[in-house]
Structure formats: C-alpha cells, structure tokens
Design a protein around this motif. Structure first.
Motif, PDB file in Angstrom:
ATOM      1  N   SER A   1      34.413 160.007 136.001  1.00  0.00           N
ATOM      2  CA  SER A   1      33.280 159.444 136.738  1.00  0.00           C
ATOM      3  C   SER A   1      32.995 160.330 137.948  1.00  0.00           C
ATOM      4  O   SER A   1      33.900 160.966 138.480  1.00  0.00           O
ATOM      5  CB  SER A   1      33.583 158.014 137.197  1.00  0.00           C
ATOM      6  OG  SER A   1      33.834 157.164 136.099  1.00  0.00           O
TER       7      SER A   1
ATOM      8  N   GLN B   1      29.385 157.578 135.222  1.00  0.00           N
ATOM      9  CA  GLN B   1      30.723 157.019 135.055  1.00  0.00           C
ATOM     10  C   GLN B   1      31.215 157.095 133.604  1.00  0.00           C
ATOM     11  O   GLN B   1      30.434 157.129 132.651  1.00  0.00           O
ATOM     12  CB  GLN B   1      30.753 155.560 135.515  1.00  0.00           C
ATOM     13  CG  GLN B   1      29.948 154.590 134.664  1.00  0.00           C
ATOM     14  CD  GLN B   1      29.967 153.190 135.257  1.00  0.00           C
ATOM     15  OE1 GLN B   1      29.429 152.964 136.352  1.00  0.00           O
ATOM     16  NE2 GLN B   1      30.573 152.250 134.546  1.00  0.00           N
ATOM     17  N   ASN B   2      32.548 157.123 133.499  1.00  0.00           N
ATOM     18  CA  ASN B   2      33.272 156.982 132.225  1.00  0.00           C
ATOM     19  C   ASN B   2      32.781 157.940 131.142  1.00  0.00           C
ATOM     20  O   ASN B   2      32.650 157.566 129.974  1.00  0.00           O
ATOM     21  CB  ASN B   2      33.181 155.535 131.723  1.00  0.00           C
ATOM     22  CG  ASN B   2      33.925 154.564 132.618  1.00  0.00           C
ATOM     23  OD1 ASN B   2      34.871 154.948 133.313  1.00  0.00           O
ATOM     24  ND2 ASN B   2      33.507 153.302 132.619  1.00  0.00           N
TER      25      ASN B   2
ATOM     26  N   VAL C   1      28.092 155.795 143.011  1.00  0.00           N
ATOM     27  CA  VAL C   1      28.402 156.252 141.660  1.00  0.00           C
ATOM     28  C   VAL C   1      27.211 157.039 141.130  1.00  0.00           C
ATOM     29  O   VAL C   1      26.092 156.524 141.050  1.00  0.00           O
ATOM     30  CB  VAL C   1      28.706 155.064 140.727  1.00  0.00           C
ATOM     31  CG1 VAL C   1      28.983 155.556 139.301  1.00  0.00           C
ATOM     32  CG2 VAL C   1      29.884 154.256 141.259  1.00  0.00           C
TER      33      VAL C   1
ATOM     34  N   LEU D   1      34.619 151.187 140.401  1.00  0.00           N
ATOM     35  CA  LEU D   1      33.255 151.452 139.940  1.00  0.00           C
ATOM     36  C   LEU D   1      32.384 150.200 140.035  1.00  0.00           C
ATOM     37  O   LEU D   1      31.205 150.274 140.403  1.00  0.00           O
ATOM     38  CB  LEU D   1      33.282 151.978 138.502  1.00  0.00           C
ATOM     39  CG  LEU D   1      33.928 153.356 138.299  1.00  0.00           C
ATOM     40  CD1 LEU D   1      33.968 153.698 136.815  1.00  0.00           C
ATOM     41  CD2 LEU D   1      33.176 154.434 139.076  1.00  0.00           C
TER      42      LEU D   1
ATOM     43  N   SER E   1      31.714 145.791 133.873  1.00  0.00           N
ATOM     44  CA  SER E   1      32.334 147.083 134.174  1.00  0.00           C
ATOM     45  C   SER E   1      33.438 147.354 133.150  1.00  0.00           C
ATOM     46  O   SER E   1      34.567 146.900 133.311  1.00  0.00           O
ATOM     47  CB  SER E   1      32.920 147.090 135.598  1.00  0.00           C
ATOM     48  OG  SER E   1      33.457 148.363 135.901  1.00  0.00           O
TER      49      SER E   1
END
Length: 359
Positions: free
Chosen positions: A182, A196-197, A193, A158, A173
């Motif tokens: 993600s 994400q997360n 991306v 990422l 990150s």
C-alpha cells in the motif's frame, strides 16, 4: 511530500499451517521466500531511502527484499508488531473457531467489540501503529520509506486513514495478500492512502512459474483442531486415518510416542505422531476421503510447533522408496537425504530460524 510503502510480510508458517501467530515468531515458508524475491523484483529501480520493520522474524525476513540490495540497515519498530491475541496465540484457528466462535467472528467482522484474555484491543493496536507511522513520516520528510508490518495491523490502519470506523472495518477494509503493498503520503500534517493492497508482483510470470497447483487453506478457513491420541484406548480411530497412506500394510503407531488427531468438526481427518528422536515424525496420515483439501500440511505444522521449542532445527521422516507420499513431503519442503535402510529413504526439512532475522 513523504512517501511510505506499507508492506505486509510474506507467507509465514502460521498462514500456511492455520495457526494464530500474533506476536509469536514464525519462519517464512518456501512460498514466502519466493514472495520475497518477487517483492525485490518489484522494487528494483525504486528509490527507497529507509526501511522500517516490526521486530518479529517474519517481517524482518521479508524486509530483506528491500534493505539488502540497497545496503540499508533496517530500523526495528516494536509498535509495528501484529496484534497480540492473548490466549489464542499458537493455537490453531480450528480450535479457536470451536472454542470461541462468537469472539472469532468479532475478530474478523466487529473489531470494535473484540476482547480476549491477555490480548490487546484493536483500538490499542491502532494507536501504537499510527504513532509509529507518524514518527517514521516525520523522520523522513521529503524521502521515501518502506515499512513492513502485519495483516491485521495494516487492515486497521488503512481503514482508519480512510475514515472507516472500527465497527465497519470488517466489512469495508479487506486483508491484503502476503507482501501486498500500500502507498501512503505524508504532507507534514497527516497521512493519506494513495492506493492499497496491490499484489501485482505475485501475478508476474516469474512468480507464477513456481506456484504449485494444490489446495491451500485461506484466511477464511479455520482448518483443523488437534487433540492427543491415547493409545491403546483410542485405537479405533486409527484404521481409517492410516489406510492406504503408504503402499502395503497400514503403519501401526507406537503407543510410547505422542500422537495428535486432527479434527474437522466432529470428524477425525488426520493423524501425526512424533518419533523418539529429535525432530522425528513417525507418522503423518490423512483419511482417504479428506485428501487434497489442505489438511496434510497442517499436520506438518503441528510437528514444527512440537519439535522447535524442544530444540530441533529440522524435521525427519523415513519413507519407502518411490511411495506416493514423496510428492506430498516434497511439496512441504522436505528433501531426500541418505538411505535409511534397504527400500526406504530419510527425508529432511529445515525448521530453524536464520540468526540474521532473529533477535
């Protein structure tokens, strides 16, 4: 446009027991399996055309949340494996922090300069993981794929896709939660991306209803390190560690059975002793003033990592009926079995691997 959901595996033993897993296989915890169900609920109704996973047990088990309901066959990708951490593998993070404090700091904060005997470098991991993602994207043009990998790998990927250097990855990150999702898009030439997360499925009422209110170590807490106890020479360690663990007289360790003392810094805080029978725990004690801090479960982890290589597929401990320790062992996945003798009961925890997810 190709969509890739990049997903971290569910909570595994190393996460809970504070042991460096690397490319060593470890099973999912009970909480991890609840995360798998939460992931399955999250993706219900979402089109998934293909599922790819690292070939390690914890990712393969997690990937079952998506491929089993859809009747898909998972594709195993060795290049999606977690970073191999060399001589750190299977060691506790407490030992690593004690023996290699500077390298441990670099592992989290300065990936560009982290090196360890027998290990991959973060740059090597990034090269193989991006190569795997590129192949997956090319194989699924215009489709949607789910890709299951590991916390450190995903963190590196990422960061790279967002133009963050290895030097700055530690600061910019973060590591996503277990089963964090993600979303990546492939336009035929490059990956980007989208988000994400995301862990919103772990905030749903269905998941939170099963959460226990207890102290859990997190990724920033190294935890304990363990040393063998030599009896009777180190008998002076025992009274504080065993006092009032069970009602009545403190248990007396058998000098013939191996035992480990768990230390935080220079202070002994716990003791685990293995019995003579397969999978047997003779004692698991935490010092009175160190309880409810997430240390007890790390003793159970030492029992798992001691007995499983010796062929045991379950742990066993005998507890006095109705003792306070029953709740702790129940929280650690033990279940009561038959009575052992008058006034006591055998408790059992399965530690075997499901062959469906094991190479």
């Amino acid at each position: 446009m190709t969509t890739i959901y990049l997903i971290r595996h569910a909570e595994a033993e190393g996460n809970l027991y504070r042991i460096a897993q690397g490319q060593d296989d470890s099973a999912l915890t009970d909480r991890g399996w609840r995360q798998v169900k939460a992931l399955e609920r999250r993706f219900a109704g979402v089109q998934i055309d293909a599922v790819y996973t690292s070939d390690l047990y914890r990712t393969r088990a997690t990937a079952s949340a998506l491929y089993l309901p859809r009747g898909l066959t998972p594709r195993l990708e060795r290049d999606l494996r977690e970073i191999h951490v060399g001589v750190w593998e299977r060691r506790t993070w407490g030992e690593i922090a004690r023996r290699w404090p500077d390298q441990m700091a670099d592992f989290s904060r300065r990936m560009d300069r982290w090196r360890m005997e027998g290990a991959e470098t973060p740059a090597q991991v990034l090269e193989r993981a991006l190569g795997a993602l590129g192949r997956i994207a090319a194989e699924n043009e215009g489709r949607t794929a789910a890709v299951f990998s590991h916390g450190y790998v995903i963190r590196l990927v990422l960061a790279k896709l967002q133009g963050i250097s290895l030097r700055d990855t530690g600061d910019k990150s973060p590591t996503g939660d277990n089963t964090a999702v993600s979303c990546l898009e492939w336009d035929g030439a490059s990956l980007r991306v989208v988000w994400q997360n995301d862990n919103s499925h772990l905030l749903a009422p269905e998941f939170l209803a099963g959460e226990k209110v207890r102290k859990r170590a997190n990724a920033l807490e190294p935890g304990l390190y363990f040393t063998p106890v030599r009896l009777p020479e180190q008998a002076a360690l025992l009274p504080d560690l065993t006092a009032a663990f069970w009602e009545g007289e403190p248990p007396v360790p058998d000098p013939a059975c191996p035992a480990l003392a768990g230390f935080l810094g220079e202070e002994p805080v716990g003791l685990v002793q293995f019995g003579p029978g397969p999978g047997e725990i003779a004692l698991a004690c935490v010092r009175r003033d160190c309880r409810r801090r997430g240390f007890g479960v790390q003793l159970i982890g030492q029992a798992v990592y001691y007995w499983r290589p010796l062929g045991a597929d379950r742990l066993r401990i005998v507890l006095p009926e109705g003792c306070a320790a029953e709740r702790f062992f129940g929280d650690c996945g033990f279940a009561p079995a038959e009575a052992a003798e008058p006034g006591s009961r055998l408790w059992i925890k399965d530690i075997g691997f499901d062959p469906a997810f094991k190479s």
